[in-house]
Scaffold this motif. Sequence first.
Motif, mmCIF file in Angstrom:
data_model
loop_
_atom_site.group_PDB
_atom_site.id
_atom_site.type_symbol
_atom_site.label_atom_id
_atom_site.label_comp_id
_atom_site.label_asym_id
_atom_site.label_seq_id
_atom_site.Cartn_x
_atom_site.Cartn_y
_atom_site.Cartn_z
ATOM 1 N N PHE A 1 47.483 32.894 46.497
ATOM 2 C CA PHE A 1 47.017 33.235 47.841
ATOM 3 C C PHE A 1 45.640 32.622 48.112
ATOM 4 O O PHE A 1 45.377 32.092 49.188
ATOM 5 C CB PHE A 1 46.959 34.758 48.012
ATOM 6 N N ILE A 2 44.737 32.701 47.117
ATOM 7 C CA ILE A 2 43.408 32.110 47.274
ATOM 8 C C ILE A 2 43.519 30.604 47.467
ATOM 9 O O ILE A 2 42.784 30.000 48.255
ATOM 10 C CB ILE A 2 42.522 32.440 46.058
ATOM 11 N N LEU A 3 44.465 29.976 46.750
ATOM 12 C CA LEU A 3 44.675 28.533 46.905
ATOM 13 C C LEU A 3 45.064 28.192 48.340
ATOM 14 O O LEU A 3 44.528 27.246 48.937
ATOM 15 C CB LEU A 3 45.760 28.063 45.928
ATOM 16 N N LEU A 4 46.000 28.967 48.894
ATOM 17 C CA LEU A 4 46.423 28.726 50.277
ATOM 18 C C LEU A 4 45.286 28.988 51.258
ATOM 19 O O LEU A 4 45.068 28.214 52.195
ATOM 20 C CB LEU A 4 47.627 29.614 50.613
ATOM 21 N N PRO B 1 37.373 41.657 42.719
ATOM 22 C CA PRO B 1 37.708 40.558 41.807
ATOM 23 C C PRO B 1 37.188 39.206 42.270
ATOM 24 O O PRO B 1 36.748 38.399 41.453
ATOM 25 C CB PRO B 1 39.249 40.586 41.788
ATOM 26 N N ILE B 2 37.207 38.962 43.579
ATOM 27 C CA ILE B 2 36.732 37.670 44.077
ATOM 28 C C ILE B 2 35.220 37.558 43.917
ATOM 29 O O ILE B 2 34.692 36.519 43.500
ATOM 30 C CB ILE B 2 37.137 37.472 45.553
ATOM 31 N N LEU B 3 34.483 38.632 44.240
ATOM 32 C CA LEU B 3 33.032 38.607 44.075
ATOM 33 C C LEU B 3 32.659 38.386 42.615
ATOM 34 O O LEU B 3 31.733 37.632 42.296
ATOM 35 C CB LEU B 3 32.412 39.911 44.575
ATOM 36 N N ILE B 4 33.387 39.042 41.704
ATOM 37 C CA ILE B 4 33.113 38.882 40.274
ATOM 38 C C ILE B 4 33.464 37.472 39.826
ATOM 39 O O ILE B 4 32.697 36.820 39.104
ATOM 40 C CB ILE B 4 33.897 39.922 39.449
ATOM 41 N N SER B 5 34.618 36.982 40.268
ATOM 42 C CA SER B 5 35.052 35.644 39.849
ATOM 43 C C SER B 5 34.132 34.557 40.390
ATOM 44 O O SER B 5 33.983 33.498 39.785
ATOM 45 C CB SER B 5 36.494 35.388 40.300
ATOM 46 N N GLU B 6 33.501 34.810 41.524
ATOM 47 C CA GLU B 6 32.538 33.854 42.082
ATOM 48 C C GLU B 6 31.141 34.052 41.491
ATOM 49 O O GLU B 6 30.189 33.393 41.898
ATOM 50 C CB GLU B 6 32.466 34.012 43.605
ATOM 51 N N LEU C 1 48.526 39.585 34.531
ATOM 52 C CA LEU C 1 48.900 38.182 34.739
ATOM 53 C C LEU C 1 49.640 38.006 36.052
ATOM 54 O O LEU C 1 49.398 37.034 36.794
ATOM 55 C CB LEU C 1 49.784 37.707 33.573
ATOM 56 N N THR C 2 50.535 38.950 36.374
ATOM 57 C CA THR C 2 51.263 38.887 37.644
ATOM 58 C C THR C 2 50.302 38.942 38.824
ATOM 59 O O THR C 2 50.384 38.142 39.758
ATOM 60 C CB THR C 2 52.266 40.049 37.747
ATOM 61 N N HIS C 3 49.357 39.889 38.791
ATOM 62 C CA HIS C 3 48.374 40.006 39.862
ATOM 63 C C HIS C 3 47.526 38.739 39.955
ATOM 64 O O HIS C 3 47.224 38.252 41.053
ATOM 65 C CB HIS C 3 47.458 41.212 39.618
ATOM 66 N N PHE D 1 41.730 37.133 35.789
ATOM 67 C CA PHE D 1 42.578 37.753 34.774
ATOM 68 C C PHE D 1 41.834 38.870 34.035
ATOM 69 O O PHE D 1 42.368 39.970 33.849
ATOM 70 C CB PHE D 1 43.060 36.700 33.777
ATOM 71 N N LEU D 2 40.598 38.604 33.612
ATOM 72 C CA LEU D 2 39.828 39.621 32.904
ATOM 73 C C LEU D 2 39.565 40.840 33.791
ATOM 74 O O LEU D 2 39.623 41.984 33.323
ATOM 75 C CB LEU D 2 38.503 39.028 32.413
ATOM 76 N N THR D 3 39.290 40.568 35.061
ATOM 77 C CA THR D 3 39.060 41.674 35.989
ATOM 78 C C THR D 3 40.313 42.519 36.154
ATOM 79 O O THR D 3 40.260 43.756 36.145
ATOM 80 C CB THR D 3 38.609 41.136 37.359
ATOM 81 N N TYR D 4 41.465 41.871 36.289
ATOM 82 C CA TYR D 4 42.713 42.610 36.485
ATOM 83 C C TYR D 4 43.166 43.328 35.222
ATOM 84 O O TYR D 4 43.826 44.362 35.302
ATOM 85 C CB TYR D 4 43.815 41.680 37.001
ATOM 86 N N VAL D 5 42.825 42.805 34.057
ATOM 87 C CA VAL D 5 43.111 43.540 32.825
ATOM 88 C C VAL D 5 42.368 44.876 32.834
ATOM 89 O O VAL D 5 42.940 45.931 32.521
ATOM 90 C CB VAL D 5 42.708 42.715 31.583
ATOM 91 N N ALA D 6 41.082 44.827 33.223
ATOM 92 C CA ALA D 6 40.296 46.057 33.306
ATOM 93 C C ALA D 6 40.853 47.003 34.359
ATOM 94 O O ALA D 6 40.944 48.225 34.152
ATOM 95 C CB ALA D 6 38.834 45.717 33.623
ATOM 96 N N MET D 7 41.277 46.447 35.502
ATOM 97 C CA MET D 7 41.837 47.268 36.571
ATOM 98 C C MET D 7 43.159 47.901 36.156
ATOM 99 O O MET D 7 43.429 49.064 36.446
ATOM 100 C CB MET D 7 42.011 46.412 37.833
#
Length: 279
Positions: free
Chosen positions: A168-171, A94-99, A159-161, A20-26
């Motif tokens: 998608f990551i869950l699946l 976003p995934i690299l940052i979130s990890e 939030l939508t993203h 969420f924080l990453t997508y806010v910045a994006m």
Amino acid sequence: MLLIIEDSLMDSVKLIPFLFLTYVAMEYLEHSAGKRMERWLKQGGKAGPVAGGLLGAVPQCGFSAAAANLYAGRVISLGTLMAVFLSTSDEMLPILISEQMPGKGILKILAAKAAFGMSAGLIIDLILRKRGEKEPKGISDLCEQGHCHCEQGIFRGALTHTLQIFLFILLVSFGLNLLLELAGEDALGSLILNRPVVGPMLSGLVGMIPNCAGSVVITRLYLDGAMGLGAAMAGLLSGSGVGLLVLFRVNHHRRENLKVMGLLYGIGVLGGILAELMG
């Protein structure tokens, strides 16, 4: 099965705050600087691939789509388009940052993608000029279809993203965990990790998927150790987000679109092999 579901859910839920924080910045970047970046790209001239490689690495949801539209309108060159496509990070960043991957490692990956995109774009334009093909001039029926401008506002768009990528990551996580349980990590790793040429070729095909799926799968496999550096780079280089999808939609020259697709795959695989050799 319950354990697999639980592991997949826990692995995915913990990423939500970071995503969420990453997508806010994006989203902020998309709303405040998107048009300015497009203008810089159009004014790049012979240095267009340099601008494309740098700007393509900036995490915007619609920049590869914008580049596809600009190329369809003959505003930017083929080299500039390829530079954008090759450097686009899509959902990788976003995934690299979130990890919580170390910042130095993230910068190295982004820099490698940008450098390879710029180099490939400059070479392509140089070859086209040697063959006597003209630089793109003006706008001919520039189509804005598919251009990703989120009109929902910064926080709602973020939030939508976040929810879309979380699901998608869950699946993907569930599928990977199930595959690892059934086949074993060693078997999955040997499929791609230990194949210097076949690995990048397979990963390049995954990266060609024209949405976030390719970059999500490749990034997760790389972080889980099931994919080596060369294979991961091949997939991440050939992945252009929705760029190819938009290109096929707005550019009516189908043979030209197939050429772009073939170039993207070939250059991506070559980049992956070079990354493997260079370590």
